[in-house]
Structure formats: structure tokens, C-alpha cells
Design a protein around this motif. Structure first.
Motif, PDB file in Angstrom:
ATOM      1  N   LEU A 127       0.819  -1.217   0.000  1.00  0.00           N
ATOM      2  CA  LEU A 127       0.000   0.000   0.000  1.00  0.00           C
ATOM      3  C   LEU A 127       0.855   1.270   0.000  1.00  0.00           C
ATOM      4  CD1 LEU A 127      -2.806  -1.030   2.548  1.00  0.00           C
ATOM      5  CD2 LEU A 127      -2.916  -1.052   0.052  1.00  0.00           C
ATOM      6  N   HIS A 128       2.059   1.170   0.540  1.00  0.00           N
ATOM      7  CA  HIS A 128       2.961   2.333   0.599  1.00  0.00           C
ATOM      8  C   HIS A 128       4.021   2.308  -0.508  1.00  0.00           C
ATOM      9  CE1 HIS A 128       1.265   3.265   4.538  1.00  0.00           C
ATOM     10  NE2 HIS A 128       1.488   2.017   4.896  1.00  0.00           N
ATOM     11  N   TYR A 129       3.936   1.306  -1.382  1.00  0.00           N
ATOM     12  CA  TYR A 129       4.990   1.093  -2.374  1.00  0.00           C
ATOM     13  C   TYR A 129       5.218   2.304  -3.280  1.00  0.00           C
ATOM     14  CZ  TYR A 129       7.539  -0.898  -6.324  1.00  0.00           C
ATOM     15  OH  TYR A 129       8.464  -1.132  -7.318  1.00  0.00           O
ATOM     16  N   GLU A 130       4.158   2.810  -3.892  1.00  0.00           N
ATOM     17  CA  GLU A 130       4.298   3.924  -4.843  1.00  0.00           C
ATOM     18  C   GLU A 130       4.806   5.190  -4.163  1.00  0.00           C
ATOM     19  OE1 GLU A 130       0.838   4.625  -7.163  1.00  0.00           O
ATOM     20  OE2 GLU A 130       0.804   2.614  -8.042  1.00  0.00           O
ATOM     21  N   ALA A 131       4.392   5.396  -2.905  1.00  0.00           N
ATOM     22  CA  ALA A 131       4.832   6.592  -2.183  1.00  0.00           C
ATOM     23  C   ALA A 131       6.311   6.490  -1.801  1.00  0.00           C
ATOM     24  CB  ALA A 131       3.985   6.780  -0.928  1.00  0.00           C
ATOM     25  N   VAL A 132       6.728   5.293  -1.374  1.00  0.00           N
ATOM     26  CA  VAL A 132       8.112   5.112  -0.920  1.00  0.00           C
ATOM     27  C   VAL A 132       9.072   5.030  -2.107  1.00  0.00           C
ATOM     28  CG1 VAL A 132       9.707   3.563   0.292  1.00  0.00           C
ATOM     29  CG2 VAL A 132       7.429   3.982   1.217  1.00  0.00           C
ATOM     30  N   MET A 133       8.729   4.199  -3.095  1.00  0.00           N
ATOM     31  CA  MET A 133       9.608   4.001  -4.251  1.00  0.00           C
ATOM     32  C   MET A 133       9.267   5.012  -5.351  1.00  0.00           C
ATOM     33  SD  MET A 133      11.623   1.749  -3.159  1.00  0.00           S
ATOM     34  CE  MET A 133      12.572   1.579  -4.651  1.00  0.00           C
ATOM     35  N   SER A 134       9.341   6.271  -5.000  1.00  0.00           N
ATOM     36  CA  SER A 134       9.094   7.335  -5.973  1.00  0.00           C
ATOM     37  C   SER A 134      10.300   7.477  -6.900  1.00  0.00           C
ATOM     38  CB  SER A 134       8.841   8.657  -5.255  1.00  0.00           C
ATOM     39  OG  SER A 134       9.982   9.044  -4.510  1.00  0.00           O
ATOM     40  N   LYS A 135      10.125   8.233  -7.975  1.00  0.00           N
ATOM     41  CA  LYS A 135      11.217   8.431  -8.931  1.00  0.00           C
ATOM     42  C   LYS A 135      12.416   9.090  -8.262  1.00  0.00           C
ATOM     43  CE  LYS A 135      12.188  10.267 -13.534  1.00  0.00           C
ATOM     44  NZ  LYS A 135      11.666  11.016 -14.701  1.00  0.00           N
ATOM     45  N   LYS A 136      12.147  10.029  -7.349  1.00  0.00           N
ATOM     46  CA  LYS A 136      13.215  10.734  -6.649  1.00  0.00           C
ATOM     47  C   LYS A 136      14.048   9.773  -5.797  1.00  0.00           C
ATOM     48  CE  LYS A 136      14.002  14.530  -3.389  1.00  0.00           C
ATOM     49  NZ  LYS A 136      13.357  15.548  -2.501  1.00  0.00           N
ATOM     50  N   ILE A 137      13.364   8.881  -5.073  1.00  0.00           N
ATOM     51  CA  ILE A 137      14.059   7.909  -4.220  1.00  0.00           C
ATOM     52  C   ILE A 137      14.887   6.948  -5.072  1.00  0.00           C
ATOM     53  CG2 ILE A 137      13.737   5.971  -2.630  1.00  0.00           C
ATOM     54  CD1 ILE A 137      13.266   8.661  -1.323  1.00  0.00           C
ATOM     55  N   CYS A 138      14.322   6.497  -6.196  1.00  0.00           N
ATOM     56  CA  CYS A 138      15.036   5.572  -7.092  1.00  0.00           C
ATOM     57  C   CYS A 138      16.312   6.215  -7.635  1.00  0.00           C
ATOM     58  CB  CYS A 138      14.125   5.158  -8.244  1.00  0.00           C
ATOM     59  SG  CYS A 138      12.750   4.104  -7.746  1.00  0.00           S
ATOM     60  N   VAL A 139      16.213   7.465  -8.049  1.00  0.00           N
ATOM     61  CA  VAL A 139      17.376   8.194  -8.567  1.00  0.00           C
ATOM     62  C   VAL A 139      18.434   8.340  -7.474  1.00  0.00           C
ATOM     63  CG1 VAL A 139      18.188  10.415  -9.441  1.00  0.00           C
ATOM     64  CG2 VAL A 139      16.102   9.412 -10.372  1.00  0.00           C
ATOM     65  N   GLN A 140      17.992   8.644  -6.253  1.00  0.00           N
ATOM     66  CA  GLN A 140      18.927   8.797  -5.137  1.00  0.00           C
ATOM     67  C   GLN A 140      19.646   7.480  -4.820  1.00  0.00           C
ATOM     68  OE1 GLN A 140      16.493  10.367  -1.973  1.00  0.00           O
ATOM     69  NE2 GLN A 140      16.706  12.493  -2.669  1.00  0.00           N
ATOM     70  N   LEU A 141      18.916   6.357  -4.841  1.00  0.00           N
ATOM     71  CA  LEU A 141      19.517   5.045  -4.572  1.00  0.00           C
ATOM     72  C   LEU A 141      20.565   4.684  -5.634  1.00  0.00           C
ATOM     73  CD1 LEU A 141      16.349   3.013  -3.482  1.00  0.00           C
ATOM     74  CD2 LEU A 141      18.280   3.634  -2.029  1.00  0.00           C
ATOM     75  N   VAL A 142      20.234   4.972  -6.896  1.00  0.00           N
ATOM     76  CA  VAL A 142      21.170   4.703  -7.988  1.00  0.00           C
ATOM     77  C   VAL A 142      22.396   5.604  -7.871  1.00  0.00           C
ATOM     78  CG1 VAL A 142      21.508   4.932 -10.485  1.00  0.00           C
ATOM     79  CG2 VAL A 142      19.472   3.789  -9.608  1.00  0.00           C
ATOM     80  N   LEU A 143      22.169   6.861  -7.522  1.00  0.00           N
ATOM     81  CA  LEU A 143      23.273   7.822  -7.375  1.00  0.00           C
ATOM     82  C   LEU A 143      24.226   7.399  -6.264  1.00  0.00           C
ATOM     83  CD1 LEU A 143      24.305  10.524  -8.528  1.00  0.00           C
ATOM     84  CD2 LEU A 143      23.008  11.688  -6.740  1.00  0.00           C
ATOM     85  N   VAL A 144      23.670   6.962  -5.138  1.00  0.00           N
ATOM     86  CA  VAL A 144      24.497   6.490  -4.019  1.00  0.00           C
ATOM     87  C   VAL A 144      25.323   5.270  -4.442  1.00  0.00           C
ATOM     88  CG1 VAL A 144      24.415   5.395  -1.736  1.00  0.00           C
ATOM     89  CG2 VAL A 144      23.031   7.418  -2.187  1.00  0.00           C
ATOM     90  N   SER A 145      24.689   4.365  -5.206  1.00  0.00           N
ATOM     91  CA  SER A 145      25.388   3.165  -5.683  1.00  0.00           C
ATOM     92  C   SER A 145      26.559   3.532  -6.584  1.00  0.00           C
ATOM     93  CB  SER A 145      24.409   2.257  -6.444  1.00  0.00           C
ATOM     94  OG  SER A 145      23.352   1.848  -5.626  1.00  0.00           O
ATOM     95  N   TRP A 146      26.321   4.441  -7.538  1.00  0.00           N
ATOM     96  CA  TRP A 146      27.375   4.873  -8.455  1.00  0.00           C
ATOM     97  C   TRP A 146      28.504   5.601  -7.714  1.00  0.00           C
ATOM     98  CZ3 TRP A 146      28.590   3.835 -13.373  1.00  0.00           C
ATOM     99  CH2 TRP A 146      27.615   3.261 -14.193  1.00  0.00           C
ATOM    100  N   LEU A 147      28.137   6.472  -6.782  1.00  0.00           N
ATOM    101  CA  LEU A 147      29.151   7.220  -6.023  1.00  0.00           C
ATOM    102  C   LEU A 147      29.983   6.298  -5.142  1.00  0.00           C
ATOM    103  CD1 LEU A 147      27.154  10.423  -4.984  1.00  0.00           C
ATOM    104  CD2 LEU A 147      29.024  10.276  -6.654  1.00  0.00           C
ATOM    105  N   SER A 148      29.329   5.303  -4.537  1.00  0.00           N
ATOM    106  CA  SER A 148      30.052   4.336  -3.696  1.00  0.00           C
ATOM    107  C   SER A 148      31.059   3.545  -4.529  1.00  0.00           C
ATOM    108  CB  SER A 148      29.069   3.374  -3.022  1.00  0.00           C
ATOM    109  OG  SER A 148      28.161   4.074  -2.203  1.00  0.00           O
ATOM    110  N   GLY A 149      30.584   3.051  -5.685  1.00  0.00           N
ATOM    111  CA  GLY A 149      31.478   2.321  -6.577  1.00  0.00           C
ATOM    112  C   GLY A 149      32.619   3.186  -7.071  1.00  0.00           C
TER     113      GLY A 149
END
Length: 313
Positions: free
Chosen positions: A127-149
Motif C-alpha cells: 500500500l505504501h509502495y508507490e509513495a516510498v519508491m518514488s522516482k526521486k528515491i530511485c534516482v537517489q539510490l542509484v546515485l548512491v550506488s554509483w558514487l560508492s562504486g
């Protein structure tokens, strides 16, 4: 002074037999081309089809790009050396290989962790999926992954090539690898490398804990579902990711946890290539076979191509 004079390294030749060398070249060239085409298909499908504009496919697109870069960092140079019968790699080329392999590997484990986070909310908190996994959050998670690598890649490559290389320049490996390079250095202190390894282990362990905890909650939620059919459907959405994570971690463990040898055998050399070859080749196949949306989109495109070809005739 010795380090500045080291303009190139000599990679280990796969075999001295010309026949086996040709077989190796053809085999790895085919694997490389298949991996590139597979991952390009995944990237194009997730961009062109509106139904695939979901968080999981957004992460999958970045995973496919990382896989293409990972296999391209080592395999083409190895194939080129086999074709031209040379063993050399420039100092800069060696730095680039180490940087790219560590960068892509570190980023990939971050993306895989983000994908497990996505599956956790999709099943445990739908029920909270769309609110939590927003486009902004997805971009931030990918950005953190790339920066860490990127950080790990810079630390490892800077730490490795700041050491003094003296004596032999023969790397007992098919590509530039940190453990193999450390055997060539005459520097006693490896502080930067040791710190980088410690941080890398902590980062990898943290990602692994997050993935395991996510799947503990996912399985506990799925097992509470009353109907068998819905349980199987929920498991099928997680199975591709679970297989990909297992493949990535298993090949990584086999490659880096085994002790390095001064005279590696043929199986050891092949195993060293697995880490940069197996995941990029298998990941698209796993997702295409297990994801109904990706499979149906691919079938539609192939049908349209076939139909247009028949109409032209």
C-alpha cells in the motif's frame, strides 16, 4: 623512480598452444558479443515500453549498463592480445582496468541492494509502495550506488598505483587485478590498500545484511499468504533478483577469496574471468525468462519485426 619507468605490464597468456588460443579467442568473443546484445536489449526494452517504467526496471536498466561496462573492462583487451599475440598492457590501461572493475562491482552490489529494497516494499508494504519508491528515491539510490562504486574504484586504483613497482612486470593474471599487482610491488607499507579493503568489506557486508534482512521479511510475508497460487506469484517476482545476487556474490567470492598463485593453472585463469563474464551474460537471460512483462515486450517486438519482414516479401 622504478615506478615512473614502469610504462607497461605483461599479462599472462592463456596458453602457448595456438589452437587453444584460437578456441579461447572465438569463445570469449562470442560470449562478449552475446552479453553486450543481451544487455542492450534490456536497456532498450525498459526505455521504450511504458509498462516497464517501474522502479524495478529502472534499477535493472542501470544493472545492465554496469554489466556491459564490467565485461568491457577486461574481455576486449584479453581478446585483442590473443589475436595480436601480444601480452602487454600500458600502465594507464592497467590503472583503467582496476578502476573500472572495482567501480562497476561496487556500484553493482549497491544496485542489487536497492532492488532488494524495492522487492521488500512491493511485497511487505504494497500500500505504501508507490509513495516510498518514488522516482526521486530511485534516482537517489542509484546515485548512491554509483558514487560508492566510484569512491572504491578511485581509492583502490590510487592506492595500488601509488606503490613502487620494481623487478618483474609480469602479472600472473589475464587482466590487471589488485592481488596480482601487489605481488609486483616492493613497497612494504600498503596502508591505502588496507584501508580501502577494510572499507570495501564493510560496505559489501552492509549490503549483504540489507539484502538478507529484506528477504527474511519478504519470505515471512509470502508464507502468510493463504493461497498457494498467490504465494508462487509473489515468489516469482523475487526469484530473478535472488538468482542474480547469488551469482554475483558466488563468482566474486570464488575469484577474490581463493589464494593467489605465482603460477596459476588453466582452471584458475578461467575462474578469474568468471567474475566479469558470468554475471553480465546470465543476468539478462534470468530476467527475460522470469519476468513476464519483459518477456511479453520482447515477444511483441520480435513479432512486429517478423511481421514487417513478411510484409516486405
Amino acid at each position: 623512480m622504478n615506478q615512473t619507468l614502469t610504462m607497461e605490464f605483461l599479462l599472462l597468456r592463456f596458453t602457448e598452444s595456438r589452437m587453444l588460443l584460437r578456441v579461447y579467442t572465438v569463445l570469449f568473443l562470442l560470449i562478449y558479443l552475446v552479453a553486450i546484445v543481451e544487455n542492450l536489449i534490456i536497456i532498450l526494452l525498459t526505455i521504450l515500453d511504458q509498462r516497464l517504467h517501474i522502479p524495478m526496471c529502472f534499477f535493472l536498466r542501470h544493472l545492465s549498463f554496469l554489466d556491459m561496462c564490467l565485461i568491457s573492462a577486461t574481455v576486449p583487451k584479453s581478446i585483442l592480445n590473443s589475436i595480436t599475440s601480444t601480452d602487454s598492457i600500458s600502465f594507464l590501461g592497467c590503472v583503467l582496468q582496476v578502476l573500472l572493475v572495482i567501480l562497476m562491482s561496487g556500484s553493482e552490489i549497491g544496485i542489487l541492494t536497492a532492488m532488494s529494497y524495492d522487492r521488500y516494499f512491493a511485497i511487505h508494504h504494497p500500500l505504501h509502495y508507490e509513495a516510498v519508491m518514488s522516482k526521486k528515491i530511485c534516482v537517489q539510490l542509484v546515485l548512491v550506488s554509483w558514487l560508492s562504486g566510484g569512491d572504491f574504484g578511485i581509492f583502490y586504483s590510487a592506492g595500488t598505483f601509488s606503490l613502487n613497482f620494481c623487478g618483474s612486470t609480469n602479472i600472473h593474471q589475464l587482466f590487471c587485478d589488485v592481488p596480482a599487482l601487489l605481488k609486483l610491488t616492493c613497497s612494504v607499507e600498503h596502508v591505502t590498500i588496507n584501508v580501502s579493503v577494510a572499507i570495501g568489506v564493510c560496505y559489501g557486508f552492509l549490503c549483504l545484511v540489507c539484502i538478507v534482512v529484506s528477504y527474511v521479511y519478504i519470505f515471512s510475508t509470502v508464507l502468510k499468504i493463504p493461497t498457494r497460487q498467490k504465494q508462487c506469484k509473489a515468489f516469482s517476482t523475487c526469484l530473478p533478483h535472488l538468482i542474480v545476487v547469488s551469482t554475483f556474490l558466488l563468482t566474486g567470492a570464488i575469484t577474490y577469496l581463493k589464494p593467489t598463485s605465482d603460477e596459476p593453472s588453466l582452471p584458475d585463469l578461467l575462474m578469474s574471468m568468471f567474475y566479469s563474464v558470468v554475471p553480465p551474460t546470465l543476468n539478462p537471460v534470468i530476467y527475460c525468462l522470469r519476468s513476464k512483462d519483459i518477456k511479453s515486450t520482447l515477444c511483441k517486438i520480435l513479432w512486429k519485426v517478423k511481421r514487417s519482414g513478411l510484409m516486405e516479401r
